[in-house]
Design an enzyme around this catalytic site. Structure first.
Site, PDB file in Angstrom:
ATOM      1  N   TYR A  61       0.830  -1.197   0.000  1.00 26.74           N
ATOM      2  CA  TYR A  61       0.000   0.000   0.000  1.00 26.74           C
ATOM      3  C   TYR A  61       0.873   1.259   0.000  1.00 26.74           C
ATOM      4  O   TYR A  61       1.830   1.375   0.767  1.00 26.74           O
ATOM      5  CB  TYR A  61      -0.924   0.017   1.219  1.00 26.74           C
ATOM      6  N   ASN A 202       2.160   9.014   7.818  1.00 27.95           N
ATOM      7  CA  ASN A 202       1.082   8.078   8.130  1.00 27.95           C
ATOM      8  C   ASN A 202       1.098   7.620   9.588  1.00 27.95           C
ATOM      9  O   ASN A 202       0.935   6.445   9.897  1.00 27.95           O
ATOM     10  CB  ASN A 202       1.180   6.856   7.207  1.00 27.95           C
ATOM     11  N   ARG A 285     -11.428  23.378  51.460  1.00 23.13           N
ATOM     12  CA  ARG A 285     -11.614  22.128  52.200  1.00 23.13           C
ATOM     13  C   ARG A 285     -11.546  20.887  51.313  1.00 23.13           C
ATOM     14  O   ARG A 285     -11.123  19.808  51.753  1.00 23.13           O
ATOM     15  CB  ARG A 285     -12.971  22.180  52.906  1.00 23.13           C
TER      16      ARG A 285
END
Length: 506
Positions: A61, A202, A285
């Site tokens: 790819y 990527n 507190r």
């Protein structure tokens, strides 16, 4: 393109080490990143495997194909042309430039991922990133463009193009054409092929870097919040009963107990005035419960971001030892997206606390009768009135922009990216909020310093008195009124120094 190691007093980072968030800050300027031989060897081995796979006709790819939904089409025949194919269609971002320090951190994160030897990039890519980080060079990268799903494609494409000499860059704080900045920094334009270009863009390295920088900032702010809360309690003469060890043990949350223990240390030696009410407001507190919860969440976020920084964010990945080319989704930035949104939530609530503490300190009905707005001569002077207005605006902005990005999925890319995490926006948003929180703490510190000037008592606990004395030394009393923008920034810087001092309050 690999420059000689830095001779200046700069951070030294080894690619074989774990990349922790604090390292990201250390590359805002030149840093000596050391690429050990075994790291370079595994990068070269993976690269050889990619070359052999392509020569053998194996489909890969981005090297042999088009991108995204065009994967079923062939890419360009030459790998050099395929690099152009990658970058040209992605260099389309817009918006204001990112802070150069953020971009440099992102490229450090990208370098760490590529150095794992799973991306198949050329050795020259790793060497070029190492060389760049040894200089003051930084790409000019627009903020908007990434959906954080197939890596930070658009911003990293801008960064990569700049390294090739296209677009604009910064040299230090000066913005100029990229080719000019490269020459001035002593760097050569980067030459890429198709796998190199895709490997550089990527991955979710901008997402991880921005989140990591936010983690470091908020961790400082967490300690600053404890210091300021202790100083405030001492200036007001509060009893420290709300920090009781027995109370915290009964509460059952470890991080709250740690916060209370640290604050007890800061308040050691304090003498209550005995004039305060039986129960303090929640902004005094409930500090250990609130900040303890923040600390617990911050630990989780830090763990997620550190995992991401040390993982491999890319597609495909190459495993020469198994002969595998694996196509998957390791560029999907959901872990950091969730973590960054959690960090934003934590930061906003800490901002709420700081703003309420500031409000208490300027209110004569709750600050032991000190002048309204801590003005030396009310009416003739206005003390912290302007600072409080900005604090109110800052908290409103933080609340308004706290909407989680990680659930805003929108399908895009012809439904190839049909679900996306928007981690980049989540991380940059968290970093914005971290900077706002830092400002709020600077504002509260100026108020505490002014409170002592207009009649508040000097802290009786040695550690709290030390903080107050350092503030007094740095920040003149507001008498008469003057612009306080710089004072708040100086106070925030001082808090950074105090929190970076590991021995302080120990």
């Amino acid at each position: 393109m690999l420059r000689e190691p830095c001779t200046l007093d700069v951070p030294k980072l080894r690619l074989s080490e774990e990349l922790v968030p604090i390292f990201l800050e250390q590359v805002s300027g030149p840093a000596d990143v050391i690429a050990e031989e075994h790291v370079l060897a595994r990068v070269a081995e993976c690269r050889e495997f990619v070359v052999n796979s392509l020569e053998g006709g194996r489909p890969v790819y981005g090297a042999t194909t088009g991108f995204g939904p065009l994967v079923s089409f062939s890419g360009r025949a030459k790998l050099a042309d395929q690099a152009e194919n990658t970058l040209n269609h992605l260099t389309t971002g817009h918006g204001a430039d990112l802070d150069p320090a953020v971009v440099r951190a992102a490229l450090l994160a990208r370098l760490w991922s590529l150095a794992q030897g799973r991306s198949g990039v050329s050795l020259s890519v790793v060497q070029a990133l190492v060389a760049m980080l040894r200089t003051e060079f930084s790409p000019a990268v627009p903020r908007l463009g990434s959906v954080g799903a197939s890596g930070d494609l658009v911003p990293l494409a801008h960064a990569t193009e700049t390294l090739r000499g296209n677009g604009y860059a910064y040299l230090g704080s000066t913005r100029m054409p990229a080719a000019q900045a490269l020459r001035a920094a002593g760097l050569s334009p980067l030459v890429l092929d198709g796998r190199d270009a895709l490997g550089l863009v990527n991955g979710t390295s901008l997402t991880a870097a921005a989140a990591g920088l936010a983690v470091v900032s908020v961790r400082r702010s967490l300690f600053a919040a404890q210091v300021l809360s202790a100083v405030m309690a001492d200036v007001l003469g509060c009893s420290a009963g709300y920090l009781s060890e027995h109370l915290m043990t009964a509460f059952g949350h470890r991080h709250a107990g740690v916060v209370a223990e640290r604050m007890r240390g800061l308040l050691a030696g304090s003498v209550p005035t005995g004039t305060r009410g039986l129960q303090e407001p929640y902004s005094i507190r409930c500090v250990p419960q609130l900040l303890g919860a923040a600390s617990s969440s911050l630990d989780h976020v830090s763990s997620v971001v550190t995992d991401d920084l040390n993982g491999v964010s890319d597609n495909p990945l190459f495993f020469p030892e198994y002969g595998e080319v694996v196509h998957g989704g390791n560029f999907f930035g959901q872990p950091v997206a969730f973590a960054a949104d959690l960090l934003t939530t934590v930061t906003v609530q800490m901002g709420n606390l700081a703003e309420r503490q500031l409000d208490l300190m300027v209110d004569p009905h709750r600050n032991n009768g000190l002048p309204p707005m801590l003005a030396t001569v009310p009416g003739e002077q206005h003390g912290l009135q302007g600072v409080q207005l900005v604090a109110t605006a800052t908290v409103a902005d933080m609340r308004r922009t706290a909407l989680p990005a990680s659930v805003q999925s929108l399908p895009t890319n012809l439904h190839n990216q049909d679900v996306v995490p928007f981690g980049t926006q989540a991380a940059l948003n968290a970093l914005d909020h971290a900077r706002s929180l830092r400002w709020l703490h600077g504002a509260l510190a100026v108020a505490l310093r002014q409170a002592v000037h207009v009649g508040g008592r000097r802290p009786t606990a040695p550690a709290c008195a030390e903080v107050l004395d350092r503030l007094v030394e740095l920040i003149p009393a507001v008498d008469p009124d003057r612009p306080l923008q710089a004072d708040v920034a100086w106070a925030a810087d001082l808090l950074d120094q105090i929190t970076d001092d590991e021995d302080f309050g120990s």
